[in-house]
Scaffold this active site. Structure first.
Site, PDB file in Angstrom:
ATOM      1  N   ARG A   1     -36.076 -85.079  69.889  1.00  0.00           N
ATOM      2  CA  ARG A   1     -34.980 -84.501  69.067  1.00  0.00           C
ATOM      3  C   ARG A   1     -33.649 -85.214  69.329  1.00  0.00           C
ATOM      4  NH1 ARG A   1     -38.977 -82.513  67.591  1.00  0.00           N
ATOM      5  NH2 ARG A   1     -39.397 -80.349  67.013  1.00  0.00           N
TER       6      ARG A   1
ATOM      7  N   SER B   1     -35.709 -73.682  63.987  1.00  0.00           N
ATOM      8  CA  SER B   1     -35.531 -73.302  65.399  1.00  0.00           C
ATOM      9  C   SER B   1     -34.046 -73.301  65.754  1.00  0.00           C
ATOM     10  CB  SER B   1     -36.228 -74.307  66.326  1.00  0.00           C
ATOM     11  OG  SER B   1     -37.574 -74.390  65.972  1.00  0.00           O
TER      12      SER B   1
ATOM     13  N   GLU C   1     -29.796 -75.583  68.845  1.00  0.00           N
ATOM     14  CA  GLU C   1     -30.328 -76.849  68.306  1.00  0.00           C
ATOM     15  C   GLU C   1     -29.545 -77.386  67.087  1.00  0.00           C
ATOM     16  OE1 GLU C   1     -34.636 -77.751  68.202  1.00  0.00           O
ATOM     17  OE2 GLU C   1     -34.334 -78.182  66.098  1.00  0.00           O
TER      18      GLU C   1
HETATM   19  C1  LIG Z   1     -37.526 -73.609  58.069  1.00  0.00           C
HETATM   20  C2  LIG Z   1     -37.130 -74.856  58.840  1.00  0.00           C
HETATM   21  C3  LIG Z   1     -38.069 -75.509  59.609  1.00  0.00           C
HETATM   22  C4  LIG Z   1     -37.724 -76.658  60.323  1.00  0.00           C
HETATM   23  N1  LIG Z   1     -38.692 -77.278  61.069  1.00  0.00           N
HETATM   24  C5  LIG Z   1     -38.388 -78.397  61.765  1.00  0.00           C
HETATM   25  C6  LIG Z   1     -39.402 -79.058  62.535  1.00  0.00           C
HETATM   26  O1  LIG Z   1     -40.546 -78.639  62.571  1.00  0.00           O
HETATM   27  N2  LIG Z   1     -39.034 -80.159  63.224  1.00  0.00           N
HETATM   28  C7  LIG Z   1     -37.778 -80.669  63.185  1.00  0.00           C
HETATM   29  O2  LIG Z   1     -37.544 -81.694  63.829  1.00  0.00           O
HETATM   30  N3  LIG Z   1     -36.793 -80.071  62.447  1.00  0.00           N
HETATM   31  C8  LIG Z   1     -37.068 -78.951  61.748  1.00  0.00           C
HETATM   32  N4  LIG Z   1     -36.087 -78.318  61.016  1.00  0.00           N
HETATM   33  C9  LIG Z   1     -34.710 -78.850  61.032  1.00  0.00           C
HETATM   34  C10 LIG Z   1     -34.339 -79.748  59.828  1.00  0.00           C
HETATM   35  O3  LIG Z   1     -35.176 -79.502  58.736  1.00  0.00           O
HETATM   36  C11 LIG Z   1     -34.391 -81.247  60.168  1.00  0.00           C
HETATM   37  O4  LIG Z   1     -33.503 -81.526  61.222  1.00  0.00           O
HETATM   38  C12 LIG Z   1     -34.026 -82.125  58.959  1.00  0.00           C
HETATM   39  O5  LIG Z   1     -34.245 -83.479  59.240  1.00  0.00           O
HETATM   40  C13 LIG Z   1     -32.579 -81.934  58.504  1.00  0.00           C
HETATM   41  O6  LIG Z   1     -32.452 -82.597  57.266  1.00  0.00           O
HETATM   42  P1  LIG Z   1     -31.291 -82.266  56.266  1.00  0.00           P
HETATM   43  O7  LIG Z   1     -31.412 -83.239  55.146  1.00  0.00           O
HETATM   44  O8  LIG Z   1     -31.304 -80.843  55.896  1.00  0.00           O
HETATM   45  O9  LIG Z   1     -30.023 -82.620  57.163  1.00  0.00           O
HETATM   46  P2  LIG Z   1     -28.616 -81.843  57.289  1.00  0.00           P
HETATM   47  O10 LIG Z   1     -28.862 -80.478  57.830  1.00  0.00           O
HETATM   48  O11 LIG Z   1     -27.859 -81.952  56.022  1.00  0.00           O
HETATM   49  O12 LIG Z   1     -27.891 -82.722  58.408  1.00  0.00           O
HETATM   50  C14 LIG Z   1     -28.284 -82.676  59.758  1.00  0.00           C
HETATM   51  C15 LIG Z   1     -27.472 -83.683  60.553  1.00  0.00           C
HETATM   52  O13 LIG Z   1     -27.829 -85.004  60.147  1.00  0.00           O
HETATM   53  C16 LIG Z   1     -26.691 -85.702  59.630  1.00  0.00           C
HETATM   54  N5  LIG Z   1     -27.130 -86.455  58.449  1.00  0.00           N
HETATM   55  C17 LIG Z   1     -27.847 -85.973  57.420  1.00  0.00           C
HETATM   56  N6  LIG Z   1     -28.105 -86.941  56.536  1.00  0.00           N
HETATM   57  C18 LIG Z   1     -27.526 -88.064  57.012  1.00  0.00           C
HETATM   58  C19 LIG Z   1     -27.429 -89.405  56.537  1.00  0.00           C
HETATM   59  N7  LIG Z   1     -27.985 -89.794  55.383  1.00  0.00           N
HETATM   60  N8  LIG Z   1     -26.724 -90.292  57.285  1.00  0.00           N
HETATM   61  C20 LIG Z   1     -26.162 -89.921  58.464  1.00  0.00           C
HETATM   62  N9  LIG Z   1     -26.227 -88.673  58.967  1.00  0.00           N
HETATM   63  C21 LIG Z   1     -26.898 -87.748  58.238  1.00  0.00           C
HETATM   64  C22 LIG Z   1     -25.681 -84.628  59.265  1.00  0.00           C
HETATM   65  O14 LIG Z   1     -24.349 -85.132  59.304  1.00  0.00           O
HETATM   66  C23 LIG Z   1     -25.964 -83.585  60.320  1.00  0.00           C
HETATM   67  O15 LIG Z   1     -25.312 -83.938  61.519  1.00  0.00           O
HETATM   68  C24 LIG Z   1     -36.396 -77.171  60.276  1.00  0.00           C
HETATM   69  C25 LIG Z   1     -35.442 -76.496  59.482  1.00  0.00           C
HETATM   70  C26 LIG Z   1     -35.811 -75.345  58.778  1.00  0.00           C
HETATM   71  C27 LIG Z   1     -34.792 -74.662  57.911  1.00  0.00           C
END
Ligand SMILES: Cc1cc2nc3c(=O)[nH]c(=O)nc-3n(C[C@H](O)[C@H](O)[C@H](O)COP(=O)(O)OP(=O)(O)OC[C@H]3O[C@@H](n4cnc5c(N)ncnc54)[C@H](O)[C@@H]3O)c2cc1C
Length: 355
Positions: free
Chosen positions: A172, A249, A347
Site C-alpha cells: 500500500r 478499509s 488508510e
Molecule cells: C468499497 C471499496 C473497496 C476497496 N477495496 C480496495 C482493495 O481491495 N484494495 C485496495 O488497494 N484499495 C481498495 N480500495 C481503495 C481505492 O479503491 C483504491 O485506493 C483506488 O485505487 C483509488 O482510486 P481512485 O481513482 O478512487 O483514487 P482517488 O480516491 O481519487 O485518489 C486517491 C489518491 O490518489 C491520488 N491520485 C488519483 N489519481 C491520480 C493520478 N492520475 N495522478 C496522481 N495522483 C492521483 C489522489 O490525489 C489521492 O491522493 C477500496 C475502496 C472502496 C470504496
C-alpha cells in the site's frame, strides 16, 4: 493569452467521492482529452500559480476524505484509451490512460486473453490512481504488473517516466504516496501475461472459483472464473459505494512487536495474526474493532459496516462532513487503544481545507 475557460469555479465534489461527503472545490478542471493534456495542464499550472493555489488530483474519489471546502485547483482526470505498445508470445505491454475505469479495464484485458489482474476485480477507482497506493487484494499487488508510470510533474510541468523500480512500490505504498500532490499520472504501462497463472490461495477464493469452474463444466478455474469469484466474494462482504457510501478499509492493519503480541494472545486466545518477520506481527484491524463491540456501531451518521467492521459507512450522504468522520474515527481509535493497547492508523488520504 492563457485560455482559462476550462477552469471551473465553486465546483461541487459531493458526487465525486464514494464517501459522499459534502465538498466544494474553489476551482476545478476536467482533463478530458489525452491529446490536449499537456496544453490543459500548462493552463492549470499557470492559473494555480497566479492564484497561489495548490493542485489536487481527484480520480474516482474512493480513497479520499474531503473537507467541506477545498481551497485548491482540483484536476479531474477523465482521459481514456488503451494502446498496445508491444507483444511477444508470452506477454503484452499496454499503455492505459489514467481516466479508464479500473474494473472495466480488467474485464477488457480478460476478454482479450491478457491475464494477471483478475484478483484485483471490483476495486473502485480509475487506472491513474492504481500505482499511488499500489492497490492489492486476494494475494496480488498491481505493482507486479506495472512496467512504467508516465506522469507530469505539477511543479515544473515536465513529462516524466518512472520504471517499476523508481516507483518504489511496497505494501500500500509507492513513491507517489510519499510525494503527494506532486505528480499527475497520465498513463500506466502494464505488462500482462498471455498464459493464465491462477492464484487462489487467499481466503475462500479457491473454494468459490472452484465452484464457479465446475458449474461451467471445468475441472480447474480460468482467470475469468477467478474474476467472477472475486466479484462474488467482494459483493457478499463489502458495501457497494453506490448503495451505501464508504471508502473501503478505513484503517491499516496494525503491525506490533512480537512481545506485545504474546501478551495480547494470552488475554485474547482467538486473536488472528500474520507473521511479518522475526520481530513483528500484523493484526487484522477489522477483528480488533469487532472484538471491541463496534461492528455496525459508531457515532451517527458514520457507522462501521455490519458485515465488515473495518469499513466506515456514511448514513447521511452529501450532508455528513469530514468532522463527522473524525468523531467516529477517534471513537474507534480510543476504544481499540483502551482494550488492546494498539494504535490504529487511517488508510484513506485525508485532505485539509488548505492542502
Ligand atoms: C468499497 C471499496 C473497496 C476497496 N477495496 C480496495 C482493495 O481491495 N484494495 C485496495 O488497494 N484499495 C481498495 N480500495 C481503495 C481505492 O479503491 C483504491 O485506493 C483506488 O485505487 C483509488 O482510486 P481512485 O481513482 O478512487 O483514487 P482517488 O480516491 O481519487 O485518489 C486517491 C489518491 O490518489 C491520488 N491520485 C488519483 N489519481 C491520480 C493520478 N492520475 N495522478 C496522481 N495522483 C492521483 C489522489 O490525489 C489521492 O491522493 C477500496 C475502496 C472502496 C470504496
Amino acid at each position: 493569452m492563457t485560455d482559462t475557460t476550462k477552469i471551473l469555479t465553486h465546483y461541487d465534489l459531493s458526487h465525486a467521492n464514494t464517501m459522499a461527503l459534502s465538498c466544494v472545490a474553489r476551482h476545478a478542471m476536467i482533463l478530458d482529452s489525452d491529446q490536449r493534456l499537456a496544453d490543459d495542464l500548462a493552463v492549470a499550472l499557470a492559473f494555480a500559480k497566479n492564484a497561489n493555489l495548490p493542485i489536487f488530483v481527484l480520480s474516482g474519489g474512493s480513497n479520499v476524505i474531503l473537507p467541506s471546502t477545498l481551497n485548491a485547483l482540483v484536476l479531474l482526470p477523465k482521459t481514456t484509451g488503451t494502446q498496445l505498445i508491444s507483444q511477444t508470445e508470452q506477454s503484452v505491454t499496454l499503455q492505459v490512460a489514467c481516466g479508464e475505469n479500473w474494473h472495466q479495464f480488467i474485464q477488457t484485458c480478460l476478454n482479450q486473453g491478457y491475464y494477471g489482474l483478475e484478483n484485483l476485480a471490483l476495486i473502485p477507482g480509475l487506472v491513474g490512481a492504481c500505482p499511488v497506493q499500489n492497490i492489492g487484494a486476494y494475494g496480488v499487488q498491481v505493482s507486479d504488473f506495472i512496467d512504467k508510470v508516465i506522469a507530469y510533474d505539477l511543479q515544473t510541468g515536465q513529462a516524466c517516466t518512472f520504471d517499476n523500480t523508481a516507483c518504489d512500490f511496497g505494501y500500500r505504498h509507492s513513491f507517489f504516496k510519499d510525494n503527494p500532490n506532486r505528480y499527475l499520472i497520465s498513463h500506466v504501462v502494464f505488462r500482462l501475461q498471455k498464459a493464465p497463472n491462477i492464484l487462489t490461495n487467499y481466503g475462500d477464493l479457491a473454494d468459490v472459483s472452484g465452484k464457479i469452474a465446475s458449474k461451467n463444466g471445468r475441472t480447474t478455474p480460468t482467470p475469468m472464473d477467478v474474476f467472477d469469484a472475486v466479484v462474488q466474494i467482494r459483493q457478499s462482504k463489502l458495501p457497494d459505494p453506490a448503495v451505501l457510501a464508504n471508502c473501503g478499509s478505513f484503517f491499516q492493519n496494525p503491525i506490533i512487536p512480537i512481545k506485545q503480541f504474546h501478551e495480547l494472545k494470552a488475554k485474547f486466545s482467538d486473536l488472528p495474526s500474520y507473521l511479518v518477520n522475526d520481530d513483528f506481527i500484523k493484526l487484522p484491524a477489522g477483528w480488533l474493532i469487532d472484538k471491541a463491540g463496534l461492528k455496525g456501531k459508531g457515532i451517527f451518521p458514520i457507522l462501521t459496516h455490519e458485515k465488515q467492521a473495518l469499513v466506515l459507512t456514511n448514513h447521511h450522504p452529501r450532508h455528513a462532513s469530514q468532522h463527522d468522520i473524525k468523531t467516529t474515527q477517534d471513537f474507534i481509535i480510543n476504544a481499540v487503544k483502551t482494550m488492546f493497547g494498539v494504535s490504529l492508523v487511517r488508510e484513506p488520504v485525508w485532505l485539509d481545507e488548505h492542502i
